[in-house]
Motif scaffolding. Sequence first.
Motif, PDB file in Angstrom:
ATOM      1  N   GLY A 125       0.839  -1.193   0.000  1.00 51.55           N
ATOM      2  CA  GLY A 125       0.000   0.000   0.000  1.00 51.55           C
ATOM      3  C   GLY A 125       0.871   1.238   0.000  1.00 51.55           C
ATOM      4  O   GLY A 125       2.089   1.165  -0.190  1.00 51.55           O
ATOM      5  N   ALA A 126       0.245   2.360   0.209  1.00 54.78           N
ATOM      6  CA  ALA A 126       0.964   3.635   0.169  1.00 54.78           C
ATOM      7  C   ALA A 126       2.136   3.631   1.145  1.00 54.78           C
ATOM      8  O   ALA A 126       2.028   3.161   2.278  1.00 54.78           O
ATOM      9  CB  ALA A 126       0.003   4.768   0.496  1.00 54.78           C
ATOM     10  N   PHE A 127       3.263   4.171   0.682  1.00 54.05           N
ATOM     11  CA  PHE A 127       4.468   4.213   1.510  1.00 54.05           C
ATOM     12  C   PHE A 127       5.007   5.636   1.591  1.00 54.05           C
ATOM     13  O   PHE A 127       5.186   6.183   2.660  1.00 54.05           O
ATOM     14  CB  PHE A 127       5.515   3.264   0.946  1.00 54.05           C
ATOM     15  N   CYS A 128       5.271   6.233   0.447  1.00 44.96           N
ATOM     16  CA  CYS A 128       5.891   7.566   0.453  1.00 44.96           C
ATOM     17  C   CYS A 128       4.852   8.696   0.489  1.00 44.96           C
ATOM     18  O   CYS A 128       5.143   9.790   0.928  1.00 44.96           O
ATOM     19  CB  CYS A 128       6.802   7.738  -0.760  1.00 44.96           C
ATOM     20  N   TRP A 129       3.685   8.448  -0.018  1.00 38.67           N
ATOM     21  CA  TRP A 129       2.583   9.415  -0.051  1.00 38.67           C
ATOM     22  C   TRP A 129       2.893  10.644  -0.895  1.00 38.67           C
ATOM     23  O   TRP A 129       2.345  11.724  -0.677  1.00 38.67           O
ATOM     24  CB  TRP A 129       2.164   9.853   1.361  1.00 38.67           C
ATOM     25  N   MET A 130       3.795  10.513  -1.850  1.00 39.92           N
ATOM     26  CA  MET A 130       4.092  11.666  -2.708  1.00 39.92           C
ATOM     27  C   MET A 130       4.379  11.264  -4.144  1.00 39.92           C
ATOM     28  O   MET A 130       4.999  12.022  -4.886  1.00 39.92           O
ATOM     29  CB  MET A 130       5.243  12.484  -2.132  1.00 39.92           C
ATOM     30  N   GLY A 131       3.947  10.090  -4.571  1.00 39.34           N
ATOM     31  CA  GLY A 131       4.067   9.713  -5.967  1.00 39.34           C
ATOM     32  C   GLY A 131       5.410   9.168  -6.383  1.00 39.34           C
ATOM     33  O   GLY A 131       5.674   9.049  -7.580  1.00 39.34           O
ATOM     34  N   TRP A 132       6.242   8.786  -5.471  1.00 38.83           N
ATOM     35  CA  TRP A 132       7.588   8.340  -5.807  1.00 38.83           C
ATOM     36  C   TRP A 132       7.740   6.821  -5.803  1.00 38.83           C
ATOM     37  O   TRP A 132       8.306   6.251  -6.725  1.00 38.83           O
ATOM     38  CB  TRP A 132       8.592   8.965  -4.834  1.00 38.83           C
ATOM     39  N   CYS A 133       7.244   6.149  -4.789  1.00 34.39           N
ATOM     40  CA  CYS A 133       7.540   4.725  -4.605  1.00 34.39           C
ATOM     41  C   CYS A 133       6.721   3.802  -5.505  1.00 34.39           C
ATOM     42  O   CYS A 133       7.098   2.656  -5.711  1.00 34.39           O
ATOM     43  CB  CYS A 133       7.351   4.339  -3.148  1.00 34.39           C
ATOM     44  N   GLN A 134       5.592   4.239  -5.993  1.00 37.30           N
ATOM     45  CA  GLN A 134       4.714   3.458  -6.863  1.00 37.30           C
ATOM     46  C   GLN A 134       4.035   2.301  -6.150  1.00 37.30           C
ATOM     47  O   GLN A 134       3.401   1.459  -6.792  1.00 37.30           O
ATOM     48  CB  GLN A 134       5.485   2.896  -8.075  1.00 37.30           C
ATOM     49  N   GLU A 135       4.145   2.202  -4.870  1.00 41.23           N
ATOM     50  CA  GLU A 135       3.537   1.089  -4.123  1.00 41.23           C
ATOM     51  C   GLU A 135       2.019   1.168  -4.079  1.00 41.23           C
ATOM     52  O   GLU A 135       1.360   0.179  -3.765  1.00 41.23           O
ATOM     53  CB  GLU A 135       4.090   1.038  -2.693  1.00 41.23           C
ATOM     54  N   CYS A 136       1.470   2.316  -4.370  1.00 41.08           N
ATOM     55  CA  CYS A 136       0.026   2.503  -4.238  1.00 41.08           C
ATOM     56  C   CYS A 136      -0.693   2.485  -5.591  1.00 41.08           C
ATOM     57  O   CYS A 136      -1.852   2.865  -5.666  1.00 41.08           O
ATOM     58  CB  CYS A 136      -0.247   3.831  -3.541  1.00 41.08           C
ATOM     59  N   ARG A 137      -0.034   1.997  -6.620  1.00 41.04           N
ATOM     60  CA  ARG A 137      -0.638   2.063  -7.954  1.00 41.04           C
ATOM     61  C   ARG A 137      -1.922   1.270  -8.027  1.00 41.04           C
ATOM     62  O   ARG A 137      -2.019   0.153  -7.511  1.00 41.04           O
ATOM     63  CB  ARG A 137       0.337   1.550  -9.001  1.00 41.04           C
ATOM     64  N   VAL A 195      -2.339   4.448 -12.079  1.00 36.63           N
ATOM     65  CA  VAL A 195      -2.104   5.741 -11.434  1.00 36.63           C
ATOM     66  C   VAL A 195      -1.745   5.511  -9.972  1.00 36.63           C
ATOM     67  O   VAL A 195      -2.053   4.473  -9.395  1.00 36.63           O
ATOM     68  CB  VAL A 195      -3.335   6.666 -11.535  1.00 36.63           C
ATOM     69  N   GLU A 196      -1.108   6.492  -9.378  1.00 35.69           N
ATOM     70  CA  GLU A 196      -0.757   6.411  -7.964  1.00 35.69           C
ATOM     71  C   GLU A 196      -1.967   6.879  -7.143  1.00 35.69           C
ATOM     72  O   GLU A 196      -2.418   8.015  -7.298  1.00 35.69           O
ATOM     73  CB  GLU A 196       0.463   7.279  -7.635  1.00 35.69           C
ATOM     74  N   ALA A 197      -2.445   6.013  -6.272  1.00 34.43           N
ATOM     75  CA  ALA A 197      -3.613   6.342  -5.453  1.00 34.43           C
ATOM     76  C   ALA A 197      -3.337   7.523  -4.526  1.00 34.43           C
ATOM     77  O   ALA A 197      -4.256   8.244  -4.157  1.00 34.43           O
ATOM     78  CB  ALA A 197      -4.039   5.125  -4.637  1.00 34.43           C
ATOM     79  N   CYS A 198      -2.074   7.741  -4.172  1.00 39.73           N
ATOM     80  CA  CYS A 198      -1.755   8.858  -3.274  1.00 39.73           C
ATOM     81  C   CYS A 198      -1.846  10.199  -4.004  1.00 39.73           C
ATOM     82  O   CYS A 198      -1.879  11.248  -3.360  1.00 39.73           O
ATOM     83  CB  CYS A 198      -0.369   8.683  -2.660  1.00 39.73           C
ATOM     84  N   ARG A 199      -1.895  10.166  -5.318  1.00 37.18           N
ATOM     85  CA  ARG A 199      -1.960  11.409  -6.092  1.00 37.18           C
ATOM     86  C   ARG A 199      -3.287  11.546  -6.839  1.00 37.18           C
ATOM     87  O   ARG A 199      -3.442  12.473  -7.629  1.00 37.18           O
ATOM     88  CB  ARG A 199      -0.788  11.469  -7.073  1.00 37.18           C
TER      89      ARG A 199
HETATM   90  S1  FES Z   1       2.572   6.088  -1.806  1.00 37.18           S
HETATM   91 FE1  FES Z   1       4.377   6.202  -2.966  1.00 37.18          FE
HETATM   92  S2  FES Z   1       3.687   6.591  -4.970  1.00 37.18           S
HETATM   93 FE2  FES Z   1       1.879   6.578  -3.763  1.00 37.18          FE
END
Ligand code: FES
Length: 93
Positions: free
Chosen positions: A51-63, A71-75
Amino acid sequence: MSRTADTPAPVRITFDGRDYDARPGESLAAALLRAGVPATTQRHAPGPARGAFCWMGWCQECRVRHRGRWVEACRLTVYDGLTAEARRAADVR
Ligand code: FES
């Protein structure tokens, strides 16, 4: 979800076929986490869901898949009628 006179009406979102209330302006990742759905992807079958890790669109874990695209769910800002699907292990190449 409790409301006051200053609280905007929740929007309805659908994730993996289940409906949730979300707060206007929040990200899909935040809405899902608040709803008790922390995992948005099953990346390394049979490993743990991610799930979400970085919360800024970098890690891609929330796609997630949204309107046929990843898409990134955090963005992704929620809106009424938003529909998205989790990423499955088969989706990862
Ligand atoms: S939490 Fe890292 S890209 Fe969405």
